[in-house]
Design a protein around this motif. Structure first.
Motif, mmCIF file in Angstrom:
data_model
loop_
_atom_site.group_PDB
_atom_site.id
_atom_site.type_symbol
_atom_site.label_atom_id
_atom_site.label_comp_id
_atom_site.label_asym_id
_atom_site.label_seq_id
_atom_site.Cartn_x
_atom_site.Cartn_y
_atom_site.Cartn_z
ATOM 1 N N VAL A 75 12.480 -16.692 -3.414
ATOM 2 C CA VAL A 75 11.775 -15.437 -3.649
ATOM 3 C C VAL A 75 12.302 -14.393 -2.667
ATOM 4 C CG1 VAL A 75 9.540 -14.299 -3.728
ATOM 5 C CG2 VAL A 75 9.733 -16.698 -4.431
ATOM 6 N N ARG A 103 11.926 -10.608 -1.327
ATOM 7 C CA ARG A 103 10.991 -9.479 -1.268
ATOM 8 C C ARG A 103 11.688 -8.280 -0.629
ATOM 9 N NH1 ARG A 103 7.485 -7.615 2.442
ATOM 10 N NH2 ARG A 103 7.800 -9.433 3.811
ATOM 11 N N ILE A 113 8.154 -7.786 -10.727
ATOM 12 C CA ILE A 113 8.761 -9.104 -10.507
ATOM 13 C C ILE A 113 9.921 -9.282 -11.481
ATOM 14 C CG2 ILE A 113 8.395 -11.601 -10.659
ATOM 15 C CD1 ILE A 113 5.463 -11.085 -9.920
ATOM 16 N N GLN A 155 12.585 -4.720 -6.597
ATOM 17 C CA GLN A 155 11.889 -5.784 -7.302
ATOM 18 C C GLN A 155 11.668 -6.987 -6.389
ATOM 19 O OE1 GLN A 155 11.804 -5.540 -11.192
ATOM 20 N NE2 GLN A 155 12.105 -3.423 -10.580
ATOM 21 N N ALA A 174 5.135 -17.420 -11.279
ATOM 22 C CA ALA A 174 5.304 -16.054 -10.779
ATOM 23 C C ALA A 174 4.139 -15.171 -11.197
ATOM 24 C CB ALA A 174 6.623 -15.475 -11.267
ATOM 25 N N ALA A 198 1.548 -13.787 -8.315
ATOM 26 C CA ALA A 198 2.132 -12.462 -8.093
ATOM 27 C C ALA A 198 1.618 -11.827 -6.806
ATOM 28 C CB ALA A 198 1.842 -11.560 -9.292
ATOM 29 N N GLY A 202 4.041 -9.125 -5.667
ATOM 30 C CA GLY A 202 4.477 -8.684 -6.985
ATOM 31 C C GLY A 202 3.352 -8.287 -7.904
ATOM 32 N N ILE A 207 6.638 -7.969 -15.340
ATOM 33 C CA ILE A 207 7.588 -9.055 -15.129
ATOM 34 C C ILE A 207 8.774 -8.881 -16.073
ATOM 35 C CG2 ILE A 207 7.983 -11.541 -15.248
ATOM 36 C CD1 ILE A 207 5.059 -11.972 -14.600
#
Length: 310
Positions: free
Chosen positions: A68, A70, A79, A111, A140, A144, A149, A154
């Protein structure tokens, strides 16, 4: 447009494609070493992000890894689920090229990127890899908030075999009432494992991805020739394209998969799906990764980030 001289020279340096896989793990290791070497020479370094987190996700009969990414700045952010290529046999979220792509999308498009290390064939044939990707999509959406996210925004993206999985996953999510996908970005997608297209004959040898490799990949991924027509193996073979997410398809001019990618975009358009398509002039399969030496690859990347950001 003629083939870029840089690509023409690089393609000639690639090793002969394997005709069989005696040891899948050794095959993957050799592929990873090759692509890590190539990406170090020909791919720009990925930009910094605020955090890279490794997640171990339990799935049916096993576990998969998610990475993941960020971006810096306050959230929550959209996301983006990223599915790497590798002919369903190789590839990994731990390869340098995958890491760079994810960093570019996190930092360049703002994203939260979730890269999926789905299980590989031939040990894990269809539908295992697809089910792994779908499990990551559900995770996800459900987590989130934990990753900064937005579950209501998505997108999915994939390259080559990863694009095949992304398209199949979008159809699966639609049919099973799964998380809503707002956009899919399909780069050099494999959409029909049972079809015959002119680009197969034109570019089957000498243009990065060969007919030999595709034959090996198809045999590894599905258990029988008949199964190649399954709509979740060959998304172009579906009977219903309605209700699929907005889609951006990117094909390469000198790619064996060129025509089936275009055909998929056309079927979506006929079904009323919002779709756009770009033909990468002068590109071969995967040459969009060569951002350190190829201006057209940087343009390709800019287009991906632009579509993803909108």
């Amino acid at each position: 447009m003629t083939l870029d001289p840089v690509l023409g020279s690089l393609v000639k340096q690639l090793p002969e494609p394997a005709t069989e896989i005696e040891d899948p793990e050794r095959y993957r290791m050799e592929k990873r070493q090759l692509f890590d070497q190539l990406s170090a020479r020909f791919m720009e370094t990925g930009p910094p992000v605020a955090e890279v987190r490794l997640i171990r996700l339990p799935v049916a009969d096993g576990e998969i890894a998610l990475r993941v990414y960020r971006p810096a700045g306050p959230g929550p952010r959209p996301i983006h689920l990223y599915l790497h290529g590798g002919a369903w046999i190789s590839g990994s979220v731990f390869e340098r090229s995958t890491d760079v792509c994810c960093r570019e999308r996190a930092a360049g498009a703002g994203q939260v990127v979730v890269a999926v290390n789905y299980r590989k064939a031939p040990e894990n044939r269809f539908p295992t890899g697809l089910e792994d990707c779908y499990a990551a999509l559900v995770w996800a959406a459900e987590h989130a908030a934990d990753i900064g996210g937005r579950a209501d925004s998505i997108s999915v993206g994939g390259v080559s075999a990863g694009a095949n999985l992304a398209a199949a996953m979008s159809a699966k999510a639609r049919d099973e009432g799964g998380p809503r996908i707002r956009l899919q970005i399909l780069e050099v997608p494999a959409t029909d494992l049972a079809g015959d297209f002119e680009s197969h004959r034109l570019f089957g040898e000498g243009f990065a991805l060969s007919s030999t490799t595709m034959s090996l990949a198809k045999s590894a991924y599905v258990a029988s020739f008949e199964q190649r027509s399954h709509p979740l193996v060959s998304p172009l073979r579906a009977t219903d394209f309605s209700g699929l997410p907005r889609t951006h398809v990117m094909t390469a001019e000198y790619d064996i998969l060129r025509d089936e990618g275009l055909a998929y975009a056309e079927r979506l358009s006929e079904a009323g799906v919002e779709v756009s398509h770009t033909l990468g002039r002068g590109h071969v399969h995967m040459s969009m990764m060569l951002t350190a030496v190829l201006p057209a690859a940087r343009q390709w990347r800019a287009e991906v980030l632009d579509v993803l950001s909108r």
